[in-house]
Structures are given as structure tokens and as C-alpha cells.
Design a protein around this motif. Structure first.
Motif, short mmCIF file in Angstrom:
data_model
loop_
_atom_site.label_atom_id
_atom_site.label_comp_id
_atom_site.label_asym_id
_atom_site.label_seq_id
_atom_site.Cartn_x
_atom_site.Cartn_y
_atom_site.Cartn_z
N UNK A 37 -11.97 47.73 -23.16
CA UNK A 37 -11.92 47.54 -24.61
C UNK A 37 -10.47 47.51 -25.09
N UNK A 38 -10.16 46.52 -25.91
CA UNK A 38 -8.84 46.41 -26.54
C UNK A 38 -8.99 46.79 -28.01
N UNK A 39 -8.29 47.85 -28.42
CA UNK A 39 -8.35 48.30 -29.82
C UNK A 39 -6.99 48.07 -30.46
N UNK A 40 -6.97 47.31 -31.55
CA UNK A 40 -5.73 47.10 -32.30
C UNK A 40 -5.89 47.74 -33.68
N UNK A 41 -5.04 48.71 -33.99
CA UNK A 41 -5.16 49.45 -35.24
C UNK A 41 -4.12 49.04 -36.26
N UNK A 42 -4.47 49.19 -37.52
CA UNK A 42 -3.58 48.85 -38.63
C UNK A 42 -2.39 49.79 -38.68
N UNK A 43 -1.29 49.28 -39.24
CA UNK A 43 -0.10 50.11 -39.43
C UNK A 43 0.17 50.38 -40.92
N UNK A 49 -3.83 56.96 -41.55
CA UNK A 49 -4.40 58.28 -41.22
C UNK A 49 -5.65 58.19 -40.36
N UNK A 50 -6.56 57.27 -40.71
CA UNK A 50 -7.79 57.12 -39.92
C UNK A 50 -7.48 56.54 -38.54
N UNK A 51 -6.58 55.55 -38.50
CA UNK A 51 -6.24 54.92 -37.22
C UNK A 51 -5.65 55.95 -36.25
N UNK A 52 -4.74 56.77 -36.77
CA UNK A 52 -4.12 57.80 -35.92
C UNK A 52 -5.17 58.79 -35.41
N UNK A 72 -3.72 50.34 -29.23
CA UNK A 72 -2.37 49.94 -29.63
C UNK A 72 -2.34 49.60 -31.11
N UNK A 73 -1.13 49.57 -31.67
CA UNK A 73 -0.92 49.11 -33.05
C UNK A 73 0.11 47.98 -33.07
N UNK A 74 0.39 47.46 -31.90
CA UNK A 74 1.40 46.42 -31.74
C UNK A 74 0.73 45.06 -31.59
N UNK A 75 0.80 44.24 -32.63
CA UNK A 75 0.15 42.93 -32.59
C UNK A 75 0.79 41.99 -31.57
N UNK A 76 2.01 42.29 -31.13
CA UNK A 76 2.68 41.44 -30.14
C UNK A 76 1.92 41.42 -28.81
N UNK A 77 1.03 42.37 -28.61
CA UNK A 77 0.25 42.42 -27.37
C UNK A 77 -0.92 41.43 -27.37
N UNK A 78 -1.16 40.80 -28.51
CA UNK A 78 -2.31 39.90 -28.63
C UNK A 78 -1.92 38.49 -28.20
N UNK A 79 -2.43 38.10 -27.05
CA UNK A 79 -2.31 36.72 -26.57
C UNK A 79 -3.49 36.45 -25.65
N UNK A 80 -3.76 35.20 -25.38
CA UNK A 80 -4.96 34.83 -24.61
C UNK A 80 -4.98 35.44 -23.23
N UNK A 81 -3.84 35.46 -22.55
CA UNK A 81 -3.79 36.01 -21.19
C UNK A 81 -4.10 37.50 -21.19
N UNK A 82 -3.52 38.22 -22.12
CA UNK A 82 -3.76 39.67 -22.19
C UNK A 82 -5.21 39.97 -22.56
N UNK A 83 -5.75 39.27 -23.55
CA UNK A 83 -7.12 39.55 -23.99
C UNK A 83 -8.15 39.18 -22.93
N UNK A 84 -7.82 38.26 -22.03
CA UNK A 84 -8.77 37.84 -20.99
C UNK A 84 -9.15 38.99 -20.06
#
Length: 300
Positions: A37-43, A49-52, A72-84
Motif C-alpha cells: 500500500x502506498x499512502x500519500x498524506x497532505x501537508x 494533525x490527522x495525517x501525522x 509518505x507526504x512527498x509527492x515527488x515519489x509519485x510516478x508510474x514506475x514507483x506506483x507499479x
């Protein structure tokens, strides 16, 4: 004769040993197969507070249910290769306009391939209020959420979620009703062409603009595994046993690809237009033939 019998016994023993070893290997493989599971949280300051707080909740769910969760909270990690590498993508109160167009494309590819998507709370910020924000208009995403357009919500307060569908895998283990402290997102209109699993009981809190029929958890059957959960703003949700059950079962459902191939075939056959081909193999040196099928024309 003795040699023949000896060979047969040896062959039998080897076969038995092979089957036994294979059985052990399969048994060992089963429990270790994790749901990734890949979880991306808001900053943003409203949802942080809820994300933390939720990171500990996700770790607990992972340990108890054989999940492998990347938080993670880093949107830079979102790309097709990583999500695959993952089966489920969770948008934890992060809105569509917080992603670049390239990141949106990667998410859209992920969902369209039949993998699981769970949007929580702020992931549902769609509609006219956000139409021109940053110049990004991802209407495909609006349709993903059933075109339920967000409008300003009432103040944070305690209210009750009523489960409408007690047979769906996401909600079957929930109590008929459970309380949460939340913002109780309201929408310009109820979502369309979706399967509603639970609604807000507007009599248990003070809405800003009562919807009457107020869905808070729904799936979009146009996709293989798409689920939106509008509740989950306050960090106290992370300590709620019912909310933990909801997230756990949502992940397990979103990761299940049962009947995916049949759904893809059904979608292909019911599409407005499609290209059909009768070539099993392709040779770049030969001419190609294809047939075009459309609901709007009978011509091939």
C-alpha cells in the motif's frame, strides 16, 4: 526385476519429495505475501494533525493484517514506475490539485489498470470552488468521485455514520452506526452512478446546508476498485475502532483483483467504440487489417 522395482520406488520417493517440498513452499509463500500500500498524506495545516496521527494507525494495521505500507507526504515519489510496485494507492486528505499533471497521469494510469484507490476526506475536494486553482482541471478525477462537488462544510462536531450496505466487504464488519468527530463534508449534489455504502445522519449534528440524503462512503463501479471516504478529518478518528476496521477492510477490498479480467472485457464490449483485430501475430512486412466497432455506426 529387482532393479525395476528399485527404480520405481526411487521415482515414487522423488515424486513424493517434490510434492511435499512444493507444498511447503506454497504454504510458506502464502502468509508472507503482503498487500503493498502506498499512502500519500497532505501537508496543509488543516489536515496535518490527522495525517501525522494516522501514521501510527497505519503501522498498527500493517502489523496486524500483513500489509506492507509505505507512508509518505512527498509527492515527488509519485510516478508510474514507483506506483507499479503497489496494489493500493491511498490519498489521505491530499487534493487532486496538489499533484502535478505528470503525477496525475501516473495516478490515473494506476487506477485505470484495475488497481485499488482509496480517497480519504480532503481527496474529495472537487468542483467549481477548485476549477481554476493552479490552472489544473482534472475532470477525469471529478468523474472518479461521482461528480459530487464539494461546498463549504459546517464546523467540526460529533455526528453519526449510518451504514447502508451491510453486505459489502468494506462495511460488513462495521456496526450499524458509529460516531466520529468530523467536518461532515457537504456536496452540491449527491454522487451519481456510484454504490453508496454509508451516509451521514444529519439529525445527529448541525449541517451547514442539509443534503437530506448525505453519502459519506461510496464506491465507483465504473472502475475495478475505487472507494471514497469523506470522513476522517479529526485525529481522534485514528483511535476509533470502527474507523480502523473501515480502513483495514477498505485496503483488503481495494487489493482484491477478483473478476478484474471479466470487468475489463465487459467494459471493452460495452464501450461506445473499439478497434477489433483478427490477427494473432504481427509481421511488420505485411499489410495490417482491423475492424472498427461503434455504437454510432453499422459500418465495419
Amino acid at each position: 526385476m529387482k532393479n525395476t522395482r528399485l527404480k520405481l520406488v526411487c521415482l515414487f520417493c522423488l515424486s513424493a519429495l517434490f510434492l511435499f517440498t512444493r507444498s511447503i513452499a506454497q504454504s510458506a509463500e502464502g502468509p508472507s505475501k503482503k498487500i503493498k500500500v502506498f499512502v500519500i498524506g497532505s501537508t496543509d495545516k488543516y489536515h496535518s494533525p490527522m495525517v501525522k496521527k494516522s501514521e501510527a494507525m497505519f503501522k498498527k494495521l500493517a502489523a496486524e493484517n500483513n500489509f506492507e505500507i509505505h507512508f509518505t507526504r512527498d509527492t515527488a515519489e509519485i510516478n508510474s514506475l514507483n506506483l507499479s510496485r503497489y496494489q493500493v494507492f491511498i490519498q489521505l486528505s491530499i487534493a487532486y490539485f496538489d499533484f502535478s499533471t505528470a503525477q496525475q497521469f501516473a495516478i490515473q494510469q494506476f487506477i485505470s489498470s484495475g488497481k485499488g484507490w482509496i480517497g480519504i476526506h480532503g481527496a474529495g475536494l472537487t468542483g467549481k470552488l477548485f476549477e481554476s486553482r493552479d490552472g489544473i482541471n482534472w475532470k477525469w478525477y471529478w468523474h472518479l468521485l461521482g461528480d459530487a462537488y464539494y461546498i463549504p462544510h459546517p464546523p467540526l462536531q460529533e455526528g453519526v455514520v449510518k451504514v447502508e450496505n451491510r453486505e459489502h466487504p468494506v462495511t460488513k464488519n462495521l456496526p450499524p452506526n458509529f460516531s466520529l468527530q468530523d467536518e461532515w463534508y457537504e456536496f452540491e449534489n449527491a454522487p451519481s452512478n456510484v454504490t453508496v455504502l454509508a451516509v451521514a445522519d444529519e439529525s445527529t449534528y448541525k449541517p451547514k446546508k442539509p443534503m437530506g440524503y448525505h453519502p459519506v462512503i461510496w464506491t465507483n463501479p465504473a472502475f475495478n476498485r475505487v472507494l471514497y471516504i469523506s470522513v476522517g478529518h479529526d485525529s481522534t478518528s485514528c483511535a476509533s475502532a470502527s474507523y480502523q476496521i473501515l480502513i483495514r477492510d477498505a485496503i483488503q477490498w481495494a487489493a482484491d483483483h477478483k473478476d478484474l479480467e471479466q470487468k475489463q472485457m465487459d467494459a471493452f464490449l460495452t464501450s461506445d467504440a473499439s478497434v477489433l483485430t483478427n490477427q494473432i501475430g504481427y509481421n511488420i512486412g505485411l499489410p495490417k487489417k482491423a475492424m472498427f466497432r461503434s455504437k454510432f455506426s453499422d459500418h465495419g
